[in-house]
Design a protein around this motif. Structure first.
Motif, PDB file in Angstrom:
ATOM      1  N   GLU A 282       9.071  49.642 -17.068  1.00 55.84           N
ATOM      2  CA  GLU A 282       8.348  48.379 -17.216  1.00 55.84           C
ATOM      3  C   GLU A 282       8.894  47.572 -18.392  1.00 55.84           C
ATOM      4  O   GLU A 282       9.020  46.342 -18.295  1.00 55.84           O
ATOM      5  CB  GLU A 282       6.855  48.649 -17.378  1.00 55.84           C
ATOM      6  N   ASP A 283       9.227  48.241 -19.494  1.00 58.69           N
ATOM      7  CA  ASP A 283       9.829  47.546 -20.636  1.00 58.69           C
ATOM      8  C   ASP A 283      11.173  46.940 -20.256  1.00 58.69           C
ATOM      9  O   ASP A 283      11.484  45.797 -20.627  1.00 58.69           O
ATOM     10  CB  ASP A 283      10.011  48.499 -21.820  1.00 58.69           C
ATOM     11  N   LEU A 284      11.983  47.689 -19.532  1.00 57.83           N
ATOM     12  CA  LEU A 284      13.283  47.183 -19.088  1.00 57.83           C
ATOM     13  C   LEU A 284      13.108  45.952 -18.204  1.00 57.83           C
ATOM     14  O   LEU A 284      13.813  44.955 -18.364  1.00 57.83           O
ATOM     15  CB  LEU A 284      14.045  48.273 -18.330  1.00 57.83           C
ATOM     16  N   LEU A 285      12.154  46.000 -17.289  1.00 57.99           N
ATOM     17  CA  LEU A 285      11.900  44.852 -16.422  1.00 57.99           C
ATOM     18  C   LEU A 285      11.441  43.643 -17.232  1.00 57.99           C
ATOM     19  O   LEU A 285      11.827  42.508 -16.939  1.00 57.99           O
ATOM     20  CB  LEU A 285      10.876  45.210 -15.351  1.00 57.99           C
ATOM     21  N   ASP A 286      10.623  43.861 -18.264  1.00 56.78           N
ATOM     22  CA  ASP A 286      10.204  42.758 -19.134  1.00 56.78           C
ATOM     23  C   ASP A 286      11.406  42.095 -19.798  1.00 56.78           C
ATOM     24  O   ASP A 286      11.490  40.866 -19.884  1.00 56.78           O
ATOM     25  CB  ASP A 286       9.234  43.249 -20.207  1.00 56.78           C
ATOM     26  N   VAL A 287      12.352  42.904 -20.260  1.00 55.09           N
ATOM     27  CA  VAL A 287      13.554  42.370 -20.897  1.00 55.09           C
ATOM     28  C   VAL A 287      14.387  41.582 -19.891  1.00 55.09           C
ATOM     29  O   VAL A 287      14.879  40.488 -20.197  1.00 55.09           O
ATOM     30  CB  VAL A 287      14.393  43.509 -21.527  1.00 55.09           C
ATOM     31  N   ILE A 288      14.528  42.115 -18.682  1.00 55.74           N
ATOM     32  CA  ILE A 288      15.301  41.423 -17.651  1.00 55.74           C
ATOM     33  C   ILE A 288      14.665  40.076 -17.318  1.00 55.74           C
ATOM     34  O   ILE A 288      15.358  39.057 -17.208  1.00 55.74           O
ATOM     35  CB  ILE A 288      15.432  42.303 -16.389  1.00 55.74           C
ATOM     36  N   ILE A 289      13.350  40.048 -17.182  1.00 55.02           N
ATOM     37  CA  ILE A 289      12.649  38.796 -16.878  1.00 55.02           C
ATOM     38  C   ILE A 289      12.811  37.804 -18.020  1.00 55.02           C
ATOM     39  O   ILE A 289      13.099  36.626 -17.803  1.00 55.02           O
ATOM     40  CB  ILE A 289      11.161  39.068 -16.575  1.00 55.02           C
ATOM     41  N   ALA A 290      12.636  38.270 -19.254  1.00 55.89           N
ATOM     42  CA  ALA A 290      12.785  37.385 -20.412  1.00 55.89           C
ATOM     43  C   ALA A 290      14.196  36.809 -20.471  1.00 55.89           C
ATOM     44  O   ALA A 290      14.380  35.611 -20.727  1.00 55.89           O
ATOM     45  CB  ALA A 290      12.461  38.144 -21.694  1.00 55.89           C
ATOM     46  N   GLU A 291      15.195  37.638 -20.229  1.00 61.30           N
ATOM     47  CA  GLU A 291      16.589  37.175 -20.259  1.00 61.30           C
ATOM     48  C   GLU A 291      16.831  36.133 -19.167  1.00 61.30           C
ATOM     49  O   GLU A 291      17.529  35.144 -19.390  1.00 61.30           O
ATOM     50  CB  GLU A 291      17.527  38.368 -20.070  1.00 61.30           C
ATOM     51  N   SER A 292      16.236  36.330 -18.005  1.00 65.97           N
ATOM     52  CA  SER A 292      16.447  35.385 -16.910  1.00 65.97           C
ATOM     53  C   SER A 292      15.787  34.039 -17.182  1.00 65.97           C
ATOM     54  O   SER A 292      16.149  33.039 -16.575  1.00 65.97           O
ATOM     55  CB  SER A 292      15.927  35.958 -15.591  1.00 65.97           C
ATOM     56  N   ARG A 293      14.828  34.014 -18.089  1.00 63.55           N
ATOM     57  CA  ARG A 293      14.103  32.773 -18.389  1.00 63.55           C
ATOM     58  C   ARG A 293      14.534  32.116 -19.699  1.00 63.55           C
ATOM     59  O   ARG A 293      13.937  31.123 -20.117  1.00 63.55           O
ATOM     60  CB  ARG A 293      12.603  33.061 -18.445  1.00 63.55           C
ATOM     61  N   LYS A 294      15.567  32.623 -20.327  1.00 67.44           N
ATOM     62  CA  LYS A 294      15.928  32.141 -21.666  1.00 67.44           C
ATOM     63  C   LYS A 294      16.326  30.670 -21.692  1.00 67.44           C
ATOM     64  O   LYS A 294      16.183  30.007 -22.701  1.00 67.44           O
ATOM     65  CB  LYS A 294      17.030  32.999 -22.278  1.00 67.44           C
ATOM     66  N   ASP A 295      16.810  30.139 -20.569  1.00 62.44           N
ATOM     67  CA  ASP A 295      17.234  28.740 -20.534  1.00 62.44           C
ATOM     68  C   ASP A 295      16.180  27.812 -19.938  1.00 62.44           C
ATOM     69  O   ASP A 295      16.434  26.620 -19.762  1.00 62.44           O
ATOM     70  CB  ASP A 295      18.543  28.606 -19.744  1.00 62.44           C
ATOM     71  N   ASP A 296      15.008  28.359 -19.621  1.00 65.60           N
ATOM     72  CA  ASP A 296      13.925  27.523 -19.079  1.00 65.60           C
ATOM     73  C   ASP A 296      13.433  26.535 -20.128  1.00 65.60           C
ATOM     74  O   ASP A 296      13.555  26.780 -21.333  1.00 65.60           O
ATOM     75  CB  ASP A 296      12.736  28.387 -18.635  1.00 65.60           C
ATOM     76  N   ASP A 297      12.896  25.426 -19.648  1.00 65.54           N
ATOM     77  CA  ASP A 297      12.298  24.450 -20.559  1.00 65.54           C
ATOM     78  C   ASP A 297      11.086  25.072 -21.252  1.00 65.54           C
ATOM     79  O   ASP A 297      10.349  25.859 -20.651  1.00 65.54           O
ATOM     80  CB  ASP A 297      11.842  23.199 -19.805  1.00 65.54           C
ATOM     81  N   GLU A 298      10.906  24.718 -22.517  1.00 65.13           N
ATOM     82  CA  GLU A 298       9.770  25.237 -23.269  1.00 65.13           C
ATOM     83  C   GLU A 298       8.634  24.231 -23.250  1.00 65.13           C
ATOM     84  O   GLU A 298       8.850  23.023 -23.241  1.00 65.13           O
ATOM     85  CB  GLU A 298      10.174  25.524 -24.716  1.00 65.13           C
ATOM     86  N   LEU A 299       7.413  24.747 -23.239  1.00 59.56           N
ATOM     87  CA  LEU A 299       6.216  23.928 -23.313  1.00 59.56           C
ATOM     88  C   LEU A 299       5.427  24.314 -24.542  1.00 59.56           C
ATOM     89  O   LEU A 299       5.331  25.488 -24.877  1.00 59.56           O
ATOM     90  CB  LEU A 299       5.314  24.161 -22.088  1.00 59.56           C
ATOM     91  N   SER A 300       4.835  23.328 -25.180  1.00 57.01           N
ATOM     92  CA  SER A 300       3.929  23.650 -26.281  1.00 57.01           C
ATOM     93  C   SER A 300       2.631  24.165 -25.678  1.00 57.01           C
ATOM     94  O   SER A 300       2.342  23.969 -24.489  1.00 57.01           O
ATOM     95  CB  SER A 300       3.651  22.410 -27.131  1.00 57.01           C
ATOM     96  N   TRP A 301       1.829  24.831 -26.473  1.00 58.58           N
ATOM     97  CA  TRP A 301       0.542  25.324 -26.018  1.00 58.58           C
ATOM     98  C   TRP A 301      -0.328  24.169 -25.520  1.00 58.58           C
ATOM     99  O   TRP A 301      -0.994  24.282 -24.499  1.00 58.58           O
ATOM    100  CB  TRP A 301      -0.143  26.096 -27.134  1.00 58.58           C
TER     101      TRP A 301
END
Length: 64
Positions: free
Chosen positions: A32-51
């Protein structure tokens, strides 16, 4: 490895990994930790939103 299947594309390149979590019960947290890292890496270039932006979007869509 029992419980892990590599799925290949039409050119026989390993493309996907299928994980049977029942067979990997001992390592479930690590997988599960590995999958979290993979998902985070795949989203690193996504646009960021403020809260605030996110809250407004959720309110506008009726989800908050």
């Amino acid at each position: 490895m029992k419980g892990v299947t590599f799925i290949k594309d039409e050119k026989h390149n390993k493309r996907f990994v299928q994980i049977d979590m029942d067979h990997l019960e001992t390592y479930q947290d690590e997988v599960e930790d590995l999958l979290d890292v993979i998902i985070a890496e795949s989203r690193k270039d996504d646009d960021e939103l403020s809260w605030e932006e996110l809250k407004n979007q959720l309110k506008d869509s009726g989800k908050l």
